[in-house]
Design an enzyme around this catalytic site. Structure first.
Site, PDB file in Angstrom:
ATOM      1  CE  LYS B  23      -3.726   0.199   2.787  1.00  0.00           C
ATOM      2  NZ  LYS B  23      -5.024   0.591   2.208  1.00  0.00           N
ATOM      3  NE  ARG B  93      -7.516   2.703   4.877  1.00  0.00           N
ATOM      4  CZ  ARG B  93      -7.957   3.929   4.586  1.00  0.00           C
ATOM      5  NH1 ARG B  93      -7.098   4.917   4.419  1.00  0.00           N
ATOM      6  NH2 ARG B  93      -9.256   4.164   4.477  1.00  0.00           N
ATOM      7  N   GLY B 102      -8.124  -7.326   5.684  1.00  0.00           N
ATOM      8  CA  GLY B 102      -8.943  -7.504   6.880  1.00  0.00           C
ATOM      9  C   GLY B 102      -8.230  -8.153   8.042  1.00  0.00           C
ATOM     10  CG  MET B 104      -2.461  -6.974  10.286  1.00  0.00           C
ATOM     11  SD  MET B 104      -0.813  -6.585   9.724  1.00  0.00           S
ATOM     12  CE  MET B 104      -1.064  -6.321   7.988  1.00  0.00           C
ATOM     13  NE  ARG B 337      -5.811  -4.734  -2.976  1.00  0.00           N
ATOM     14  CZ  ARG B 337      -6.334  -4.855  -1.773  1.00  0.00           C
ATOM     15  NH1 ARG B 337      -5.604  -4.625  -0.698  1.00  0.00           N
ATOM     16  NH2 ARG B 337      -7.595  -5.195  -1.628  1.00  0.00           N
ATOM     17  CG  HIS B 455      -5.791 -44.506   4.944  1.00  0.00           C
ATOM     18  ND1 HIS B 455      -6.814 -44.924   4.138  1.00  0.00           N
ATOM     19  CD2 HIS B 455      -4.673 -45.114   4.494  1.00  0.00           C
ATOM     20  CE1 HIS B 455      -6.337 -45.776   3.245  1.00  0.00           C
ATOM     21  NE2 HIS B 455      -5.034 -45.909   3.443  1.00  0.00           N
ATOM     22  CD  GLU B 745      12.109 -43.407   1.587  1.00  0.00           C
ATOM     23  OE1 GLU B 745      10.996 -42.886   1.741  1.00  0.00           O
ATOM     24  OE2 GLU B 745      12.257 -44.547   1.063  1.00  0.00           O
ATOM     25  CB  SER B 764      13.612 -40.513  -6.336  1.00  0.00           C
ATOM     26  OG  SER B 764      12.372 -39.846  -6.260  1.00  0.00           O
ATOM     27  N   GLY B 766      12.647 -38.589  -1.213  1.00  0.00           N
ATOM     28  CA  GLY B 766      11.348 -38.873  -0.603  1.00  0.00           C
ATOM     29  C   GLY B 766      11.212 -37.918   0.568  1.00  0.00           C
ATOM     30  CG  ASN B 768       5.804 -37.248   1.625  1.00  0.00           C
ATOM     31  OD1 ASN B 768       5.965 -36.076   1.310  1.00  0.00           O
ATOM     32  ND2 ASN B 768       4.934 -38.028   1.034  1.00  0.00           N
ATOM     33  CG  ASP B 769       9.231 -41.876   5.004  1.00  0.00           C
ATOM     34  OD1 ASP B 769       8.092 -41.473   5.297  1.00  0.00           O
ATOM     35  OD2 ASP B 769       9.534 -43.078   4.952  1.00  0.00           O
ATOM     36  CB  CYS B 831       8.943 -39.091  -5.799  1.00  0.00           C
ATOM     37  SG  CYS B 831       9.773 -40.120  -4.588  1.00  0.00           S
ATOM     38  CE1 TYR B 851      11.708 -37.509 -10.736  1.00  0.00           C
ATOM     39  CE2 TYR B 851      13.822 -37.780 -11.846  1.00  0.00           C
ATOM     40  CZ  TYR B 851      12.858 -38.239 -10.956  1.00  0.00           C
ATOM     41  OH  TYR B 851      13.043 -39.416 -10.282  1.00  0.00           O
TER      42      TYR B 851
END
Lengths: 877, 877
Positions: B23, B93, B102, B104, B337, B455, B745, B764, B766, B768-769, B831, B851
Site C-alpha cells: 500500500k 492503515r 482484513g 490487521m 494494487r 488415511h 528419505e 529420488s 522422498g 515426506n519421510d 517424489c 525433475y
C-alpha cells in the site's frame, strides 16, 4: 614398483601387523631376533582383500609372487615339496590383525602325497606315523578346502575299526592306515569327481584360498561383530615349514604365558606334552604337564625356552602367549603374541610392568582394554559356591553382574520387600515403565519375554542392575505369583540366583561378592585420569545412582532424567491428575502437588554431587506412558480420580500415538503445556537455592531441553524456563547461576546447530535418538531385521551400542562445528549410551567434546577410554 | 548515516514494497505519477521489526523521525492537528509486503478531539457529521488501541437509542451524538483510568503501535500460514490525510478493477456510492452502483478516473484494484494494487496482456500463481444447480473438487457399483489400506472421523479424488449401511453430493462439471513449458492415473508405488499367503501367484506412458499393513488359509511394531526376503520386454529401492535386482536397458550420499519421510501439537506441505552435492508431496534437480512453478 603381497618371514617385522596379521608379523619379528622359528612366508591381508575384490580368485601377479616365495622356502629349508626322501611339509594358518582364536581354518601336514608319504616314512623311520599324517591331511583338506562332510571320512574310519575289532585310532596298524588312505582317496573322487590333488603347490594354493574364504564364514562374522573388528581388515595366511612334536620322547609341544593370565602373577605359566602334536595339548586325551616340570625332563631346552620367553616379554614389553614345539631335542617357536588376560590380570600386569620400569604410565594404561573393566564393575558369584551350582535355565545376558534374592512377581511387592531389607529378584513376563520403582529397588531382574533391547534390558543396563531377559524356558504366571523351571515350581519369596553376564538362572541362593575399585584398579584409573583431557560424567536419576557414580569417579551428571521420578507409587496419581486435567487451573493444581516431590529429588541429587555440575533434562516421554492401558487399571484410576470410565478411556485412547518415538514428547510437551516446564524450572532453581543455603553447596544447575529441532522451539521453552528461574531468584532474594541448553538428538537440530547455539549454552548429544532418526529405525523394532543385516554383512556392529561414525558421527561433527562457530565457548557433551563405549568415547575425544556421560557402572570404562583417546591422539602427531 | 524508518509518500516509489509494504509503496508511486493522492507518510516494515526487537516499544530515534514526518505532513496539507477551524485528520492503515485483507487494524478520523471536532463541524458545516465521526473514532481507538470491548460502546449507543425510541443510528440528532460522545469518554475513563487522549500526536503514536501489534494477532498468524507469508516480514503503517466521501452529493467513494476479476474480461469493473465512506460500500446497508453509472452522475470525474485507471494498468502492466474517494467534486486515489483474481481470470488476463503487447510470455506467466491453478483442476458443481442447494453438514475440506453419487458403505460394494457404471460416494467411519480399491473407484469419499492427514485425506489427495473427512455431524452405522445427517436417514444407493474444496455435504444430487486444460490454460501452460528447465513427472500407481497425468502434461512417472496393487481383492490373498509363509518355498510359491498380476499392472502403465521414463519403487510398507487386525477378520483369513486361528493371531501380533514408521519396511524387507525383490524385478523387466515386443514401446524402467540408509544395504538389494534382471534378459534373449537407483528419505542416506551414489544411478528425494525423520515427528502424530506450534509462532507453515528448506532442504542440498561429486551424471528428482508445491519446486530448481514428481492433479501447478523458478533464477543474474 607394483605392490608386494607375499613376504618371507625374513623380510618383515612386528610393525607390519596390519599387513601381515599378528601371527605373521610376530613370526617375522622372532626370525629377526634370531629365535628358532621354522621358516615360511605370509600372504598379506591385502592379498585377502584382493581375493574378494577380484571375485574370489587369486590374481596372476599374486600367484607369481607366491611361486617365487615357495621356491625361496624350499631353498631356506633345503627341502623339496613332494620329495621321496625328505619332503617339505607346511602348515597353513590364518592370521588377522587381531587374534580370532578358532574362528578361521588351519591345515596341517600339507605337501603330503603318494610319494612324499614315503619320504616322510623314510625320514622319520616311522611308516605308521607317515600314513597317519597322510590320512589326517586328506580329511582336513577335503573338509576345509573342498567342503566335503567330515562325517563321511569318520564313517570310513569307523568301518575299518569295526572290521578290525579295535576301539582306538592308535590301535590301527600301518596297513590299516594304508587301507584308510586308499578309501579316503576314493571317497574324494566320489565327492569331487577327480583325484585327490597330488601336486603340493596346487594343494597349497587351494588351501590359501580356503583360509581367505574362512574370513567370511558365519562364525567369523559373528566374532568380529562381538569384538568390533572391521570386515575390511581381511586375514593374512601363514605358510610355515612343519615341525613335529610327535617324533618320539625327545619331541614335544606346549603353550606358555610369561605371566599368569588369570591373576597377572609373574610366573611362567603353561603346559606341555612330550611326543605329541599341538592338537593333543588342547584335546585333553592325555593330561598335559605343568611347564615347570620341563625343567626336570629337558633342562637345557627348558632354560633355552625361559630365556626366549624373557627376551620376548622384554622385547614386546607385554605378557607373551607362546607356542613351541620340540623336534628331536631341538626347540622351535611357532608363535608369540600379547596374551589375552582377565581384567584383574590386565591391571596387575600394567602396574607391575610400570614397577619393573618397563612401561610408562601412559604405555601401561594402553595395555588395558576399557571394555574389559566391565567384568570388575559388577557383583560376581562367590566362586566356591558357584562350583556346586548347576543352572536350571538360560536366558539372554541382558545386563551384567550376578544377583541372588527372593523372587517377587510385581514391582510393588518387590519394592516393599526391599524396604523390609530383603534381597530381591523381580520376575516379570516383561517389564513396562510402570515397573520402574521395583526395577530400581531389585537386586536383579528376570523376564521370560523380550530381547537385548527390551525395556527390562535397556533400563537394567542403564541402572547397572543385573538382568536376564527373554528366558523362555521359564514359565511365569504373574497372577498366581509362580514360575516353573526345569520341572520345579517357585513361589513368591523363594530364592533364585541369576547371572546377567552369562544368562544363567539358578534355582538356589548363591552368595555374591561386591565390586571394588581398589588396588591395581585404583592405580590404573589414577593414571588414566592424568592422561585424559575429556571429562567423564554420569547419567543418574537418583541420589543412590549419583553416589555410586562418584565412587566410580564421575565428575558430574550429564543426564538426570526427571520422568522416572514420576513413576513412583506416591507420585503417579498427581502425574496422572496433571495429564487428564481439563483446564489450565486443574493442571497447575496437579503440578503444584508434584513440585515438592521434584524438589526433594533434586536436593538429594545436588547434595550427593556436591558442587559438581548437574544437567537436568525436562520431562521427555509421551504422556500416555504414565497412564494405565488395561481396562481394569483404567477403571481403578477412573474411580480414584472420580471421572467416568468412558471419559477416561477416551482420554487415554486420544493420547494413543502411531509412532510414539516420533510423537508428542520432549520439548513439544513444554510448548503445549508450558506450565510443566515452569514447575520443573521452579523445582530446579528453588532446590539449588535451598541446598546452597542449607548445605553451603553452590552448584550451577544445567537445565536441558530435550528433542529440540528448531531454534524457535528452544527459544520458546527457554523463555519459560528463564522467566521462571528469574522469578524464583527474585522471590528468594538469592542469586544463583544456571545454564540452559539442549539435547542434540533430532537430525534437524544437528543440521541447524549454528542457529540453535544462539539460544543454547550447551549441547548434549542424545545419540540414542539421533541414531534412531538418522537411520530411520527404532531400537524396539530393529530387532526384527538386524540379525539378517549382520548375517548379510550390511552392518558389522549394533549402531545403538557403537556410534555409527560415518553417518550419525557426521551429524555430531557437523553440530560441533556449527555450534562452536556461533558460540565458541559452548559446552559440549554426549549422554547417549555410546558415552560408555570405548570406540565412541574416542570419537567424542577426536571431535572435541568436553565430556562424555554414561551410566554409573560404565564410568571407569569411559575414564580409561578417554585416556586411550588422548594418548592415541598425542601419539598420532 | 543511520537507517531511515519513516518515508513521506513523496520520498518513495513502487520498488520499495519490501520496506514500505504494498500500500505504502503504491501510494508513493501514484504520488510520483502525479495522481491525486491525499498525502501522508509510511512507517517502514523495519520500524515494525524494530518495535518487536526492542520489546514492543518504538525507539527514540524512530519517534524523532516520526515527529519530523508529522510536521512535514502538516506543512504539505497546510492543516494543523487539533486545529479549531480546519484540523488535520488522518487515517492509520497497515500495509504488508503482500495484501492481507482484513487481517490487521485500521483507524480512521484520527486527530479528532474536543477542539478539532468543532473545527470539523465548522469546515463541513455539519456538526452532526463531526460528532458522528468523533464518537466513531473514540470507539475505534478504544477497541483497536486499548483493547476495550466494543460491545460496551454498542450498549451505550443502544441505551440512548432506546431512550429516544429510535431504531437507526441515522435517526440520532446532533445532541444525541454529543451525549454519546460524553458517555463514551466517561466509559474510557472507567476502563482505562485516564482521560481519552486529546493530543493527536499521542493518539497517532499509540495507533501506530496498535497496528504493529496487529501483525501478530491470531487471525494474521493463521492467514500468513495459509498463504505462506513469513512472520519476519512485518507490516508497514500508512498515515494519510483523511478525505471524506460523505460530505454531500458531490462526494462519494468506490472501488474498481481495471478488468473483471472473476472472468478477466477487459472492462472497468467496480462499484461506488455517493455521499458515503469506504465502509458503506462494503457494509451493504445501501446498494452500491455499478461504476459505469458514474459516467452519468459525474462525467468529468468518471473520465478522470478512467484515465487514471488506464494509466495505472499500463504503468504496472497488470490488472489494478483501486480505491477512490470524491470529496466535494474532487477525485482522490486512496490505493492501487495488483488485483486479486480467480484462476480463470488470471489465465485470461495473462493471455490478453500478451496479446495487447504489454507483457512477454515470461512476464505473463509470472502473473499467474501456480497454487491458484488447483481450482481449475478438479470437477466443480454446476453453479446453477448449486444456487438451489443447501449443505446439510460440513466436514474438513480434505481433498479438493466436487462429486455427486450414490452412497456405499464399504469399499467392495462401492467398487462393484462403479463396475456397473454408477457414480459412487464411498462413505466410511474412517478408511484403512484395505479400502484402497473402493477409494480408487469412487468419485468421492466421505468420512465421519479423521483429520486432514487421516488415511482417507492423504490417499484422496494423492489420487486427486474429492474427499470430505472428519464430518462429525454425520452419524454412520456401517453394519446397517445407513447414515443420518440433519435428521434425515440415508440408505445405500441414496444420492448425496460433496465438495472437497469447502467441506460441504449436500443431501441431494448436484451435477458436476469436469476440469479442462484448454484455451487460456493451455496457452499459459505452453509458455511455462518453454520457460522451465526442470522436468515434471507424476506419482502414479495405475494406468488410469498415468493417463490422467499425461493429459496434465506429465513427462514420466517419478514414483509408481507397487504396494497399492496388492490391496486389491483378487490379490490380497496371495499377498497374505506370502506374508504368513513359514518356509522360503511357501513364500516363493505365493510370490509366483503375484508375479502375473504385477506384470499386468506394469504392462498397463508402460503402455499408458509410451517411452516416457517410469520409476517403479519396490515394496515399501511394513507387512502387517496387509493383514487384518480384527479377530473376526483374522478368523476368516485363518479359515481361508487353513491355519489355526491362534497360530495366525500370533503371527500377526509378532509383526506388530512399536513405531511402524521406523520399522521393518522399505529395502529392509528385501534384505530379509530377497525373493520379494526378485519377483518384482522379474515383473518389471519381463513386462518391459513384452511391451517392447508387443507394442514396440521401448522404455527404460527405473527400479527404485526405498528407505536406504547405508550403501551396503543398497548394494545387497541392487545385486538381487540386477542378477534377476540379467537372468530375465538372458532367458528372453531381448536386451533392454534399465536403471537402478534409490530413494533418499533417511537422513543417513543424505549424509552419506557420496557413498550411496557409487551404487545408485539415480536419487529420488522422498521428502515426506525425510521430513518426518529430520524433524523427528510423524505426520500421523504431529497433529496433536502442530496447532500449538503455529499459535506460538514456532512454525509458520506445515513442513509436510511446504519443504523446510533450512533443515530438510539442507539435507537435500548436501545429498545433491555429495551425489554429483561421486557420479556427475546422476539423475536427481523428488517424489515427496512437496514436488507439487510451488515454493518447494523453486527450491528443487535452485539446488539443480532434474525433475519433480507429484500427483497427477498437481502436474500443471508444478509445470508453472518450475517455469517461475527458471525465470526468477534467470532474472536474478
Amino acid at each position: 614398483m607394483s605392490k608386494k603381497y607375499v613376504y618371507l618371514f625374513s623380510e618383515a617385522n612386528a610393525s607390519m601387523k596390519n599387513l601381515l596379521g599378528g601371527k605373521g608379523a610376530n613370526l617375522a619379528e622372532m626370525t629377526a631376533l634370531g629365535l628358532p622359528v621354522p621358516q615360511g612366508f605370509t600372504m598379506s591381508t591385502e592379498a585377502c582383500n584382493r581375493y574378494y575384490e577380484d571375485g574370489k580368485v587369486i590374481a596372476d601377479d599374486i600367484v607369481e609372487e607366491f611361486y617365487e616365495a615357495l621356491s625361496q622356502l624350499e631353498k631356506i629349508n633345503d627341502k623339496k615339496f613332494g620329495d621321496s626322501s625328505d619332503p617339505l611339509l607346511v602348515s597353513v594358518r590364518s592370521g588377522a590383525r587381531v587374534s580370532m582364536p578358532g574362528m578361521m581354518d588351519t591345515i596341517l601336514n600339507l605337501g603330503l602325497n603318494d610319494v612324499a608319504v614315503a619320504g616322510l616314512a623314510k625320514l622319520t623311520g616311522n611308516e605308521r606315523f607317515a600314513y597317519d599324517c597322510y590320512r589326517r591331511f586328506i580329511q582336513m583338506f577335503s573338509d576345509v578346502v573342498m567342503d566335503i562332510d567330515k562325517a563321511k571320512f569318520e564313517e570310513l574310519l569307523d568301518d575299518v575299526k569295526e572290521k578290525k575289532g579295535v576301539e582306538n585310532d592308535t590301535d590301527l596298524t600301518t596297513d590299516d592306515l594304508k587301507l584308510i588312505v586308499k578309501k579316503y582317496k576314493a571317497l574324494y573322487i566320489v565327492e569331487q569327481g577327480e583325484e585327490f590333488p597330488q601336486e603340493p603347490k596346487e594343494q597349497l594354493l587351494e588351501s590359501i584360498k580356503a583360509v581367505f574364504r574362512s574370513w567370511d564364514n558365519p562364525r567369523a562374522i559373528i566374532y568380529r561383530r562381538m569384538n568390533d573388528i572391521p570386515g575390511d581388515w581381511g586375514t593374512a595366511v601363514n605358510v610355515q615349514a612343519m615341525v613335529f612334536g610327535n617324533m618320539g620322547d625327545d619331541s614335544g609341544t606346549g603353550v606358555a604365558f610369561t605371566r599368569d593370565p588369570s591373576t597377572g602373577e609373574k610366573i611362567l605359566y603353561g603346559e606341555y606334552l612330550m611326543n605329541a602334536q599341538g592338537e593333543d595339548v588342547v584335546a585333553g586325551i592325555r593330561t598335559p604337564k605343568m611347564i615347570s616340570e620341563l625343567q626336570d625332563t629337558l633342562p637345557e631346552i627348558y632354560d633355552e625356552f625361559v630365556a626366549i620367553a624373557d627376551k620376548l616379554e622384554d622385547h614386546y614389553c607385554d605378557m607373551q602367549d607362546m607356542e613351541f614345539t620340540i623336534e628331536r631335542g631341538k626347540l622351535y617357536m611357532l608363535q608369540t603374541r600379547n596374551g589375552k588376560r582377565t581384567a584383574a590380570a590386565a591391571l596387575k600386569i600394567a602396574v607391575d610392568l610400570v614397577e619393573e620400569c618397563k612401561l610408562s604410565h601412559e604405555e601401561a594404561i594402553m595395555k588395558v582394554e576399557p571394555k574389559q573393566l566391565d567384568a570388575l564393575l559388577h557383583p560376581t558369584f562367590d566362586p566356591n559356591a558357584l562350583k556346586e551350582a548347576k543352572p536350571m535355565a538360560r536366558g539372554l545376558a541382558a545386563s551384567p553382574g550376578a544377583a541372588c534374592g527372593k523372587i517377587y512377581f510385581n514391582a510393588k511387592d518387590a519394592a516393599a520387600a526391599v524396604e523390609l531389607g530383603e534381597q530381591v529378584i523381580l520376575v516379570r513376563l516383561e517389564t513396562s515403565p510402570e515397573d520402574i520403582e521395583g526395577m530400581y529397588a531389585a537386586n536383579g531382574i528376570l523376564t521370560s519375554r523380550g530381547g537385548m533391547t527390551s525395556h527390562a534390558a535397556v533400563v537394567a543396563r542403564g541402572i547397572g542392575t543385573c538382568c536376564v531377559s527373554g528366558c523362555g524356558e521359564i514359565m511365569i504366571v504373574e497372577r498366581n505369583k509362580t514360575m516353573t523351571a526345569d520341572g520345579r515350581v517357585f513361589h513368591e519369596g523363594d530364592y533364585i540366583s541369576i547371572n546377567g553376564s552369562t544368562g544363567n538362572v539358578y534355582g538356589e541362593a548363591i552368595p555374591t561378592i561386591a565390586a571394588e575399585l581398589t588396588g591395581d584398579f585404583g592405580i590404573v584409573m589414577g593414571w588414566a585420569d592424568e592422561a585424559r583431557t575429556m571429562k567423564v560424567r554420569t547419567n543418574a536419576d537418583s541420589p543412590k545412582d549419583a553416589i555410586q557414580a562418584i565412587k566410580f569417579g564421575a565428575e558430574g551428571i550429564g543426564l538426570c532424567r526427571t520422568e522416572h521420578m514420576f513413576f513412583e507409587e506416591d507420585r503417579i496419581p498427581a502425574m496422572r491428575e496433571m495429564i487428564v486435567a481439563k483446564t489450565l487451573d486443574q493442571r497447575v493444581r496437579a503440578l503444584g502437588k508434584l513440585l515438592p516431590m521434584q524438589k526433594k529429588d533434586f536436593k538429594g541429587i545436588y547434595e550427593a554431587m556436591g558442587e559438581r555440575p548437574v544437567t537436568i533434562r525436562l520431562l521427555d516421554p509421551p504422556l500416555h506412558e504414565f497412564l494405565p492401558q488395561e481396562d481394569a487399571d483404567i477403571k481403578q484410576l477412573a474411580k480414584e480420580m472420580m471421572i467416568p470410565f468412558d471419559e477416561l478411556h477416551l482420554m487415554i485412547s486420544n493420547l494413543h500415538e502411531f509412532n510414539p518415538m516420533l510423537g508428542h514428547r520432549g520439548c513439544r510437551l513444554a510448548v503445549t503445556y508450558p506450565e510443566i516446564a515452569e514447575m520443573q524450572a521452579r523445582a530446579i532453581i528453588e532446590s539449588a537455592i535451598e541446598v546452597a543455603e542449607e548445605k553451603k553447596i553452590k552448584g550451577v544447575p544445567e537445565i536441558m531441553i530435550p528433542l529440540v529441532g528448531e531454534i524457535k522451539e528452544l527459544k520458546y521453552v527457554k523463555d519459560v524456563v528463564v522467566a521462571t528461574a528469574e522469578k524464583v531468584i527474585a522471590e528468594k532474594g538469592v542469586k544463583i547461576d544456571y545454564l540452559v541448553g539442549t539435547m542434540i538428538e533430532v537430525p534437524r537440530a544437528a543440521i541447524t546447530a549454528d542457529e540453535i547455539a544462539q539460544e543454547a549454552e550447551f549441547f548434549s548429544f542424545g545419540t540414542n535418538d539421533l541414531t534412531q532418526m538418522a537411520f530411520g529405525f527404532s531400537r524396539d523394532d530393529a530387532g526384527k531385521f538386524l540379525d539378517d543385516y549382520y548375517n548379510k554383512k550390511v552392518y558389522e556392529s549394533d549402531p545403538f551400542a557403537r556410534l555409527d561414525q560415518k553417518g550419525v558421527g557426521k551429524l555430531v561433527k557437523m553440530a560441533v562445528e556449527l555450534g562452536r562457530k556461533t558460540r565458541p565457548d559452548i559446552k559440549l557433551g554426549i549422554c547417549g549410551e555410546h558415552g560408555g563405549e570405548a570406540s565412541s568415547v574416542k570419537f567424542c575425544h577426536d571431535v572435541g567434546l568436553d565430556y562424555v556421560s554414561c551410566s554409573p557402572y560404565r564410568v571407569p570404562i569411559a575414564r580409561l577410554a578417554a585416556a586411550h583417546a588422548a594418548i592415541e591422539a598425542k601419539n598420532a602427531y
